[in-house]
Design a protein around this motif. Structure first.
Motif, PDB file in Angstrom:
ATOM      1  N   ASP A  73      48.938  47.860  29.199  1.00 38.13           N
ATOM      2  CA  ASP A  73      50.382  48.079  29.156  1.00 38.13           C
ATOM      3  C   ASP A  73      50.842  48.962  30.317  1.00 38.13           C
ATOM      4  OD1 ASP A  73      50.746  46.558  26.910  1.00 38.13           O
ATOM      5  OD2 ASP A  73      50.524  48.228  25.513  1.00 38.13           O
ATOM      6  N   GLY A  74      50.080  50.023  30.596  1.00 43.12           N
ATOM      7  CA  GLY A  74      50.426  50.891  31.719  1.00 43.12           C
ATOM      8  C   GLY A  74      50.319  50.186  33.047  1.00 43.12           C
ATOM      9  N   ALA A  75      49.305  49.336  33.182  1.00 41.10           N
ATOM     10  CA  ALA A  75      49.130  48.591  34.433  1.00 41.10           C
ATOM     11  C   ALA A  75      50.258  47.587  34.633  1.00 41.10           C
ATOM     12  CB  ALA A  75      47.773  47.879  34.429  1.00 41.10           C
TER      13      ALA A  75
ATOM     14  N   SER B 207      53.648  45.673  40.787  1.00 42.63           N
ATOM     15  CA  SER B 207      54.791  45.228  41.583  1.00 42.63           C
ATOM     16  C   SER B 207      54.707  43.759  41.977  1.00 42.63           C
ATOM     17  CB  SER B 207      54.896  46.072  42.858  1.00 42.63           C
ATOM     18  OG  SER B 207      53.692  45.980  43.622  1.00 42.63           O
ATOM     19  N   ASP B 208      53.504  43.180  41.937  1.00 43.97           N
ATOM     20  CA  ASP B 208      53.341  41.779  42.319  1.00 43.97           C
ATOM     21  C   ASP B 208      53.595  40.879  41.107  1.00 43.97           C
ATOM     22  OD1 ASP B 208      52.039  39.892  44.567  1.00 43.97           O
ATOM     23  OD2 ASP B 208      51.338  39.241  42.594  1.00 43.97           O
ATOM     24  N   ALA B 209      54.473  39.895  41.261  1.00 47.85           N
ATOM     25  CA  ALA B 209      54.879  39.054  40.130  1.00 47.85           C
ATOM     26  C   ALA B 209      53.711  38.221  39.595  1.00 47.85           C
ATOM     27  CB  ALA B 209      56.025  38.133  40.552  1.00 47.85           C
ATOM     28  N   ALA B 210      52.887  37.666  40.485  1.00 46.59           N
ATOM     29  CA  ALA B 210      51.784  36.805  40.048  1.00 46.59           C
ATOM     30  C   ALA B 210      50.745  37.608  39.276  1.00 46.59           C
ATOM     31  CB  ALA B 210      51.148  36.116  41.253  1.00 46.59           C
ATOM     32  N   VAL B 211      50.402  38.794  39.790  1.00 51.99           N
ATOM     33  CA  VAL B 211      49.422  39.635  39.099  1.00 51.99           C
ATOM     34  C   VAL B 211      49.984  40.120  37.768  1.00 51.99           C
ATOM     35  CG1 VAL B 211      48.055  41.743  39.243  1.00 51.99           C
ATOM     36  CG2 VAL B 211      48.367  40.343  41.275  1.00 51.99           C
TER      37      VAL B 211
ATOM     38  N   ASP C 275      44.068  47.234  45.944  1.00 53.53           N
ATOM     39  CA  ASP C 275      43.797  45.896  46.477  1.00 53.53           C
ATOM     40  C   ASP C 275      44.339  44.836  45.525  1.00 53.53           C
ATOM     41  OD1 ASP C 275      42.428  44.020  48.349  1.00 53.53           O
ATOM     42  OD2 ASP C 275      41.253  43.567  46.562  1.00 53.53           O
ATOM     43  N   PHE C 276      45.142  43.920  46.052  1.00 55.07           N
ATOM     44  CA  PHE C 276      45.759  42.857  45.254  1.00 55.07           C
ATOM     45  C   PHE C 276      44.708  41.994  44.559  1.00 55.07           C
ATOM     46  CE2 PHE C 276      46.626  38.302  45.339  1.00 55.07           C
ATOM     47  CZ  PHE C 276      47.745  38.211  44.516  1.00 55.07           C
ATOM     48  N   ALA C 277      43.696  41.552  45.302  1.00 51.40           N
ATOM     49  CA  ALA C 277      42.686  40.654  44.743  1.00 51.40           C
ATOM     50  C   ALA C 277      41.892  41.329  43.630  1.00 51.40           C
ATOM     51  CB  ALA C 277      41.742  40.170  45.848  1.00 51.40           C
ATOM     52  N   THR C 278      41.629  42.628  43.776  1.00 51.17           N
ATOM     53  CA  THR C 278      40.881  43.358  42.741  1.00 51.17           C
ATOM     54  C   THR C 278      41.672  43.431  41.449  1.00 51.17           C
ATOM     55  OG1 THR C 278      39.795  44.682  44.461  1.00 51.17           O
ATOM     56  CG2 THR C 278      39.732  45.522  42.214  1.00 51.17           C
ATOM     57  N   ARG C 279      42.971  43.710  41.549  1.00 50.66           N
ATOM     58  CA  ARG C 279      43.801  43.775  40.341  1.00 50.66           C
ATOM     59  C   ARG C 279      43.885  42.411  39.670  1.00 50.66           C
ATOM     60  NH1 ARG C 279      47.386  46.073  43.975  1.00 50.66           N
ATOM     61  NH2 ARG C 279      48.983  44.514  43.509  1.00 50.66           N
ATOM     62  N   ALA C 280      44.052  41.364  40.482  1.00 45.44           N
ATOM     63  CA  ALA C 280      44.137  40.013  39.919  1.00 45.44           C
ATOM     64  C   ALA C 280      42.841  39.625  39.223  1.00 45.44           C
ATOM     65  CB  ALA C 280      44.474  39.007  41.027  1.00 45.44           C
ATOM     66  N   SER C 281      41.700  39.978  39.837  1.00 47.28           N
ATOM     67  CA  SER C 281      40.407  39.663  39.244  1.00 47.28           C
ATOM     68  C   SER C 281      40.195  40.422  37.933  1.00 47.28           C
ATOM     69  CB  SER C 281      39.290  40.001  40.235  1.00 47.28           C
ATOM     70  OG  SER C 281      38.023  39.779  39.668  1.00 47.28           O
TER      71      SER C 281
END
Length: 539
Positions: free
Chosen positions: A160-162, A167-171, A136-142
């Motif tokens: 570093d691994g994450a 793949s998302d530039a903002a995250v 989930d995009f929002a979970t990774r960003a949070s």
């Protein structure tokens, strides 16, 4: 063939079999890994947390959260781990992975898995590692945002691994900023810290300012200089966003003033009536919203999100009919006597307030916000609440519809004719008394729908309208009596000026300064920003 090579081959095969068989055990037997949390002391629990976090399975997150909150218990008989909740003298057990009911157990049957501060830190790190790889995009960003605000050097490798997998530039940018925050909290060399300062400074928010202030206070030399330079740059960015935020607050206040004043602009401009009861029309609209929501709560709770939409036409109708009754019953006998009209409508406002107190009580009434008007979102450093945004758009929509009605309809043509030359309009067959009545009703109805909007941001009580009547008159006079475009410009201008004055002069003194400015302005331009030729002006 000698025995030694054969033994070596057998050992290699055995090692391979053991390693392969161990991987599925870690990947698939989550239940066994969860049960390992209840074996041994703090050190064993820490190792079990690390193994669970390494699985990368999203189901592990709920288990670790329960452990951190102190809700995990181990059953003594079989060493099985459950989420336990007190139920009288016993515990209700739940499977931590599936959430299925596992029955009950007495206090002597289970032991609580205890955690200390070190384990809580390990749990936070493991949860961050799981959420950083969430689909989930929002979970990774949070998760990345959490690590930025609470940097943990133990999470550097996981992060570093994450970053490599993201793949998302903002995250990825947020993850890189979190990695830079970790560097700044570590004992890295000066070059790495200076590069990290450049990375975090790109955010330009208050969290960065706090981080850089701490770095500057605890560093020296080039790192300290770089941090202080970045603090200056961030301060400039924040000052710009503060100015933009004040403009937004001013436009938001201006939209409220526009809703409250636009009806007054019609009645004052066309009829020349100083209606001190206009604020009570706003109050009536707010109470209509309360009644609609009360009925919906009791009889059709599923319609609550539509309550505001349902209240809009009802508030317009109720306030409009009351306005027509006021014009036909009182005001039409007082044309040409402005002081008596002012006193009569002021007395009428007191009567309406007391009537509301008698019917609904003197205390404020609760009006809820629909789900689609709740919450907020951010654009850069600008924070916008949904209810304020909806009110701004609603005010502009009402303004646009009113302009179309006055410019494109037969009633609007008659109203403008009466405004420009009442005797001539009457000689052309226009029933000027009914134009007056319906004009007053239109202005009151618009005040009613203004009350619906204000019920979402202000207290609904008998004195609601009194807080807006003076500001409404200032907007109308400043913009130009009877000119809708002047009302729009005047409302937005006064709203923005008020919000820029408040931080320096305070709310009360700010309003006084605005009033003094309007008085001085009217001395130079008695007809306001946009002068309109009409009966009130000619008189």
């Amino acid at each position: 063939m000698s025995a030694l090579p054969v033994l070596r081959r057998l050992a290699a095969v055995l090692a391979l079999v053991l390693s392969v068989s161990a991987l599925p055990a870690v990947a698939q037997d989550l239940r066994g890994l969860v049960d390992a949390l209840g074996v041994g002391g703090f050190d064993e629990t820490e190792r079990a947390i690390a193994v669970l976090g390494a699985t990368g399975d999203p189901a592990v997150a709920s288990v670790l959260e329960a452990l951190g909150e102190g809700d995990l218990y181990v059953r003594k008989s079989d060493k099985r781990v459950f989420v336990a909740e007190r139920a009288g003298s016993d515990y209700t057990l739940t499977d931590p992975l599936t959430g299925e009911d596992a029955g009950t157990a007495g206090r002597s049957v289970v032991d609580k898995i205890r955690v200390n501060n070190n384990l809580r830190r390990v749990i936070r790190g493991a949860l961050a590692g799981l959420t950083l790889r969430s689909p989930d995009f929002a979970t990774r960003a949070s998760a990345a945002e959490t690590l930025f605000k609470s940097p943990d050097t133990d999470m550097a490798e996981v992060l570093d691994g994450a970053i490599e997998a993201e793949s998302d530039a903002a995250v990825r940018a947020t993850m890189e900023q979190a990695r830079a925050a970790i560097v700044l909290s570590s004992d890295a060399d000066d070059a790495a810290k200076i590069a990290a300062i450049e990375t975090v400074a790109a955010r330009g928010d208050r969290d960065v300012l706090s981080l850089l202030t701490a770095v500057a206070a605890n560093s020296e030399g080039e790192v300290k200089a770089a941090a202080e330079q970045a603090i200056g740059d961030v301060d400039q960015i924040l000052s710009l966003w503060d100015a933009v935020q004040n403009v937004w607050y001013g436009l938001s206040l201006g939209s409220v003033l526009l809703l409250a004043a636009i009806g007054l602009a019609i009645t004052f401009g066309v009829m020349g009536v100083i209606n001190m009861a206009h604020g009570e029309m706003v109050m009536i609209g707010a109470y209509v919203t309360f009644v609609v929501q009360d009925v919906i709560r009791n009889h059709a709770p599923g319609l609550f999100d539509a309550s505001v939409v349902i209240a809009l036409p009802l508030a317009f109708l109720v306030a409009g009919l009351i306005g027509i009754a006021i014009e036909r019953g009182i005001i039409r006998f007082l044309y040409g006597r402005p002081l008596e009209t002012l006193l009569a409508t002021w007395g009428l406002s007191l009567i309406l307030q007391q009537a509301v107190r008698t019917i609904f009580g003197p205390t404020n009434r609760q009006v809820g916000a629909p789900s689609w008007m709740s919450g907020a979102f951010e654009i850069g450093g600008l924070s916008i609440t949904w209810n304020r945004l909806v009110i701004v758009l609603f005010a502009l929509a009402v303004f646009a519809l009113l302009v179309i009605a006055l410019k494109r309809t037969s009633f609007g043509l008659r109203m403008r004719a009466v405004t420009q030359n009442r005797p001539m309009a009457g000689s052309m067959g226009i029933r000027t008394p009914w134009v007056d009545a319906f004009t007053f009703g239109l202005g009151s109805g618009i005040a009613g729908i203004a009350g619906v909007a204000l019920s979402q941001i202000d207290n609904v009580g008998p004195n609601l309208g009194q807080g807006y009547i003076i500001d409404s008159f200032m907007v109308v006079v400043f913009g130009g009596v009877g000119n809708l475009w002047g009302t729009l410009v005047g409302a937005m201008t006064l709203g923005v000026v008020n919000k820029f004055l408040e931080p320096y002069a305070g709310a009360v003194l700010g309003k006084i300064l605005v009033l003094v400015f309007i008085i001085l302005f009217i001395q130079k331009r008695p007809r306001g920003l946009f002068a309109l030729k009409g009966r009130a002006v000619e008189a």
